[in-house]
Design an enzyme around this catalytic site. Structure first.
Site, PDB file in Angstrom:
ATOM      1  CG  ASN A   9      -1.685   1.233   1.433  1.00 62.03           C
ATOM      2  OD1 ASN A   9      -1.768   2.057   0.526  1.00 62.03           O
ATOM      3  ND2 ASN A   9      -2.269   1.416   2.612  1.00 62.03           N
ATOM      4  CE  LYS A  11      -0.032   3.394   4.660  1.00 65.44           C
ATOM      5  NZ  LYS A  11      -0.048   3.522   6.102  1.00 65.44           N
ATOM      6  CG  HIS A  95      -5.790   2.329   5.114  1.00 68.80           C
ATOM      7  ND1 HIS A  95      -5.340   3.268   5.999  1.00 68.80           N
ATOM      8  CD2 HIS A  95      -4.818   1.401   5.002  1.00 68.80           C
ATOM      9  CE1 HIS A  95      -4.118   2.927   6.394  1.00 68.80           C
ATOM     10  NE2 HIS A  95      -3.783   1.796   5.798  1.00 68.80           N
ATOM     11  CD  GLU A  97      -2.807   5.785   6.551  1.00 71.33           C
ATOM     12  OE1 GLU A  97      -2.800   5.830   5.311  1.00 71.33           O
ATOM     13  OE2 GLU A  97      -1.922   5.213   7.222  1.00 71.33           O
ATOM     14  CD  GLU A 167      -3.702  -2.211   7.309  1.00 68.71           C
ATOM     15  OE1 GLU A 167      -2.609  -2.500   6.827  1.00 68.71           O
ATOM     16  OE2 GLU A 167      -4.299  -1.145   7.054  1.00 68.71           O
ATOM     17  N   GLY A 173       2.394   2.378  10.734  1.00 72.79           N
ATOM     18  CA  GLY A 173       3.384   3.441  10.572  1.00 72.79           C
ATOM     19  C   GLY A 173       4.133   3.793  11.839  1.00 72.79           C
ATOM     20  CB  SER A 212       4.957  -1.725  12.189  1.00 70.69           C
ATOM     21  OG  SER A 212       4.625  -0.361  12.376  1.00 70.69           O
ATOM     22  N   GLY A 233       2.856  -0.983   4.275  1.00 70.32           N
ATOM     23  CA  GLY A 233       2.965   0.422   3.890  1.00 70.32           C
ATOM     24  C   GLY A 233       4.420   0.808   3.708  1.00 70.32           C
TER      25      GLY A 233
HETATM   26  P1  PGA Z   1       2.757   0.358   7.617  1.00 70.77           P
HETATM   27  O1  PGA Z   1       1.326   0.615   6.946  1.00 70.77           O
HETATM   28  O2  PGA Z   1       3.282  -0.939   7.059  1.00 70.77           O
HETATM   29  O3  PGA Z   1       3.583   1.535   7.215  1.00 70.77           O
HETATM   30  O4  PGA Z   1       2.543   0.277   9.104  1.00 70.77           O
HETATM   31  C1  PGA Z   1       0.414  -0.448   6.732  1.00 70.77           C
HETATM   32  C2  PGA Z   1      -0.873   0.083   6.170  1.00 70.77           C
HETATM   33  O5  PGA Z   1      -1.296   1.179   6.569  1.00 70.77           O
HETATM   34  O6  PGA Z   1      -1.499  -0.565   5.314  1.00 70.77           O
END
Ligand code: PGA
Length: 253
Positions: A9, A11, A95, A97, A167, A173, A212, A233
């Site tokens: 992803n 983003k 998601h 976000e 998630e 993140g 993460s 991500g």
């Molecule tokens: P991350 O994001 O691997 O940077 O934690 C995962 C995601 O938001 O899909």
């Protein structure tokens, strides 16, 4: 059906040049592997370019969002048929976000999920609890509420095309993934929820872990029962780190 789906992803990262570079590096290394599928989800504007480069590769293409209507007066939105024209297979929805920064409700996510399945594409539905919800002992209440509404309009005949990404919001993140025990517990709970609702189809629905996930923890996390891949991500933005996770999945499969 592949055993693992390793999904990037991206983003709101990667311009056109960066997309070309990353996609070329990944497609050069992805092999025809029945057990592990590699997926990249660039920003909308770079989907046409990525699609062209991925034409004869073993890398699948996805989007990070969509709108549920096919066309019309919805300024700034992108429809599923527009995306489908670029040989795209997957669309991420729900998601955290988008839920947090763009106020996307479960009712809206349910409409998107319904529309994606009806267009014969594969939704990757993201669900997960915040830290406050986890600390208040509400993790499974939150997951149940999200799944109950998000799946309420889904065509049962197409349900096995769906992918779920667990998630935990607090792990995204942050560099701190959920513990193996937390991942195992949540994925088992989600599998049981799917079994209760979709019987034999439940086994065909992939459940990804996201938050993460990186090359250092991929081996442990991907080996946990009911973990069928990862939604990645930060570690998907460099071919080296993403390929390490992909190769770990191949080793485990
Ligand atoms: P991350 O994001 O691997 O940077 O934690 C995962 C995601 O938001 O899909």
């Amino acid at each position: 059906m592949s055993k693992y789906l390793i999904a990037g992803n991206w983003k709101m990262n990667t311009n056109a040049d960066e997309t070309r570079k990353l996609v070329s590096e990944l497609s050069a290394s992805a092999s025809k592997n029945q057990e592990v599928e590699m997926l990249v989800c660039p920003p909308f504007i770079n989907i046409p370019g990525a699609s062209e480069l991925l034409k004869d590769s073993f890398v699948s293409l996805g989007a990070q969002n969509c709108y549920f209507e096919e066309k019309g007066a919805f300024t700034g939105e992108i429809s599923i048929p527009m995306l489908k024209a670029f040989n795209l297979e997957y669309i991420i929805i729900g998601h955290s976000e988008r839920r947090a920064y763009f106020n996307e409700s479960d009712d809206l996510i349910a409409k998107k999920l319904e529309a994606i399945l009806n267009h014969n594409l594969k939704p990757i539905l993201c669900i997960g609890e915040t830290l406050e919800e986890r600390n208040a002992g509400k993790t499974f209440e939150v997951l149940k509420n999200q799944l109950d509404i998000d799946l309420s309009k889904a065509d049962l005949l197409k349900i096995s095309d769906m992918v779920i990404a667990y998630e935990p919001v607090w792990a995204i993140g942050t560099g701190v993934s959920a513990t193996n025990e937390q991942v195992a517990e949540a994925h088992k709970w989600i599998r049981e929820y799917l079994e209760n609702n979709y019987k034999t189809e439940a086994a065909k629905i992939k459940i990804l872990y996201g938050g993460s996930l990186n090359h250092a923890n991929a081996k442990e996390i991907l080996a946990i029962p009911n973990v069928d891949g990862g939604l990645i991500g930060g570690a998907s933005l460099k071919s080296e780190s993403f390929l390490k996770i992909y190769n770990t999945a191949i080793e485990l499969s």
